[in-house]
Motif scaffolding. Structure first.
Motif, PDB file in Angstrom:
ATOM      1  N   GLY A  16       6.694  -2.095   2.158  1.00 25.74           N
ATOM      2  CA  GLY A  16       5.831  -1.072   1.585  1.00 25.74           C
ATOM      3  C   GLY A  16       4.910  -0.432   2.597  1.00 25.74           C
ATOM      4  N   ALA A  17       5.123  -0.734   3.871  1.00 23.88           N
ATOM      5  CA  ALA A  17       4.262  -0.171   4.907  1.00 23.88           C
ATOM      6  C   ALA A  17       5.019  -0.111   6.217  1.00 23.88           C
ATOM      7  N   LEU A  57       1.859   4.138   4.231  1.00 28.17           N
ATOM      8  CA  LEU A  57       1.705   3.147   3.176  1.00 28.17           C
ATOM      9  C   LEU A  57       2.277   3.653   1.867  1.00 28.17           C
ATOM     10  N   TYR A  70       2.675  -4.836  -3.902  1.00 28.86           N
ATOM     11  CA  TYR A  70       2.845  -5.508  -2.615  1.00 28.86           C
ATOM     12  C   TYR A  70       4.005  -6.491  -2.661  1.00 28.86           C
ATOM     13  N   SER A  71       4.843  -6.422  -1.631  1.00 27.10           N
ATOM     14  CA  SER A  71       6.016  -7.297  -1.494  1.00 27.10           C
ATOM     15  C   SER A  71       6.946  -7.221  -2.700  1.00 27.10           C
ATOM     16  N   SER A  91      -2.894  -4.118  -4.171  1.00 26.73           N
ATOM     17  CA  SER A  91      -1.738  -4.029  -3.273  1.00 26.73           C
ATOM     18  C   SER A  91      -2.019  -3.077  -2.122  1.00 26.73           C
ATOM     19  N   ARG A 102      -2.052  -4.124   1.778  1.00 25.88           N
ATOM     20  CA  ARG A 102      -1.097  -3.444   2.664  1.00 25.88           C
ATOM     21  C   ARG A 102      -1.821  -2.763   3.822  1.00 25.88           C
ATOM     22  N   HIS A 156      -3.290  -5.413   6.160  1.00 24.86           N
ATOM     23  CA  HIS A 156      -2.157  -6.065   6.832  1.00 24.86           C
ATOM     24  C   HIS A 156      -1.727  -5.251   8.049  1.00 24.86           C
ATOM     25  N   GLU A 157      -1.512  -3.958   7.854  1.00 32.86           N
ATOM     26  CA  GLU A 157      -1.072  -3.112   8.963  1.00 32.86           C
ATOM     27  C   GLU A 157      -2.166  -2.960  10.018  1.00 32.86           C
ATOM     28  N   GLU A 168       3.044 -12.122  10.435  1.00 35.56           N
ATOM     29  CA  GLU A 168       2.933 -11.868   9.006  1.00 35.56           C
ATOM     30  C   GLU A 168       1.924 -12.792   8.340  1.00 35.56           C
ATOM     31  N   ASP A 186      -1.184 -11.091   6.546  1.00 35.97           N
ATOM     32  CA  ASP A 186      -1.390 -11.306   5.116  1.00 35.97           C
ATOM     33  C   ASP A 186      -2.702 -12.042   4.849  1.00 35.97           C
ATOM     34  N   GLY A 209      -5.210  -9.360   4.867  1.00 36.31           N
ATOM     35  CA  GLY A 209      -5.037  -8.488   3.718  1.00 36.31           C
ATOM     36  C   GLY A 209      -5.516  -9.121   2.428  1.00 36.31           C
TER      37      GLY A 209
END
Length: 389
Positions: free
Chosen positions: A165-166, A219, A224-225, A243, A247, A250-251, A271, A275, A278
């Protein structure tokens, strides 16, 4: 170079989680900490100064406010002037435009990128610990896929997984910035401004990538996920809001590790760290159960096919046995991270302290985070780093 003592400890932790000798070798290679190879120069002041391209994107944001984001960017980012089409990146027209700065005027191939819902597309300049960074927020899933394919995959219809998603786009050659540079150069050099003179100046410009290469985030505002709101026990509107927060942070964490440590990889440790940041940004504290659901381990030791964990199986891919041990490592690391956060969340009140924890996580391996003393090891590294701030 990792010490023999540290490698032995990692091997013992892997064995304690069920790895045989062959799987230990696999996982030692898989989880070698590439962050540790990056140079860390302390002290640093957070947030960091923004990169040069951000000023140009602030101009784009101002224009987008007047005419809409998609229209503003379509006029400036040449990839948006081409459709998504198999093989298009190999055509002469595409190469002339994206590699040599040619114009799309009267090019039949440049039919433009088509979005299903262009109006809701939003551009913002987000202030992160690593400095401000442009962010495109896309409301329609297929539009997110199309923009990722256009801006990160050279307009080729490559697969964008549902769980993705990103996307952080790096090293993006922005020909609009190069044209702006040329105009400024011609104004400063009105006599020596022939095409040959510009060709010589362009050769001097090429090594200075900060003057024309951009970094930005795309984004989706989807769940999310690809986890549903009902699975999270939340209303759809609330889960969509959270979410987006997860996201984005996270980025921005990937961006942080890139700017501070020169490292940003498609790897499970990255990750886990991203996460962590995030989830904390969205929930105010780390929740291991959220992370385990995101990666498909909500019913550990059972793994849910389609969870994100399989996206980070490595190259060459881990064997089935090693992948099962990896799941055990990740589960233990997430629980330790939650214990650490419970004990120290109240002390993390300043950007420097948040940055310190992020850096501390990059100093450890998955095995160390998954060990019985994982939360205490993280505390120790935080303490050691604190003297550098």
């Amino acid at each position: 170079m990792e010490t023999t003592h540290r490698q032995t400890l990692r091997s013992n932790i892997l064995a304690a989680h069920g790895a045989d000798i062959a799987q230990v070798e696999e996982l030692l290679a898989y989880s070698e900490n590439v962050f540790a190879q990056g140079r860390l120069n302390l002290p640093l002041n957070f947030p960091l100064e923004s990169e040069l391209h951000v000023a140009t994107w602030m101009q784009y944001a101002a224009i987008a406010h007047e005419i809409g984001t998609f229209e503003a960017l379509k006029q400036r980012l040449v990839q948006l002037q081409f459709p998504i089409q198999a093989g298009i990146s190999q055509t002469e027209a595409y190469r002339i435009v994206t590699r040599k700065g040619g114009l799309t005027d009267q090019m039949p191939e440049a039919t433009g990128l088509v979005l299903q819902q262009p109006d809701p597309l939003e551009l913002l300049i987000h202030q992160s610990l690593a400095g401000a960074i442009p962010v495109l927020i896309v409301k329609h899933r297929q539009d997110f896929v199309s923009l990722v394919q256009a801006l990160a995959m050279r307009n080729e219809p490559k697969l964008v997984p549902d769980s993705m998603g990103a996307c952080i786009v790096s090293g993006f050659n922005n020909w609009d910035r190069i044209r702006q540079y040329r105009k400024q150069w011609e104004t400063a050099n009105p006599i020596a401004a022939s095409d040959n003179d510009w060709a010589a100046e362009f050769q001097r410009l090429a090594p200075q990538k900060a003057l024309y290469q951009d970094r930005f985030i795309i984004l989706s505002d989807g769940f999310y996920s690809a986890i549903t709101a009902s699975d999270m026990g939340l209303e759809e509107v609330e889960w969509r809001r959270l979410s987006l927060i997860i996201r984005l942070e996270h980025e921005c964490t990937h961006y942080f590790t890139y700017r501070v440590l020169g490292s940003m990889h498609n790897h499970l440790l990255d990750e886990l760290i991203a996460d962590y940041r995030g989830i904390v940004a969205a929930a105010g504290r780390y929740q291991a159960d959220w992370f385990l659901r995101f990666i498909g381990l909500e019913s550990f030791p059972h793994y849910r096919e389609g969870g994100r964990l399989q996206n980070y199986r490595g190259q060459p891919p881990l064997s089935d046995g090693a992948f099962k041990v990896l799941g055990a490592l990740v589960q233990a690391a997430a629980r330790n991270l939650e214990r650490f956060d419970v004990n120290y969340r109240s002390e993390l009140k300043h950007p420097h302290q948040e940055a310190l924890v992020t850096i501390a996580l990059t100093r450890l391996t998955l095995e160390e985070l998954a060990s019985e003393a994982g939360d205490r090891l993280l505390q120790t590294v935080c303490f050691e780093l604190a003297t550098g701030f």
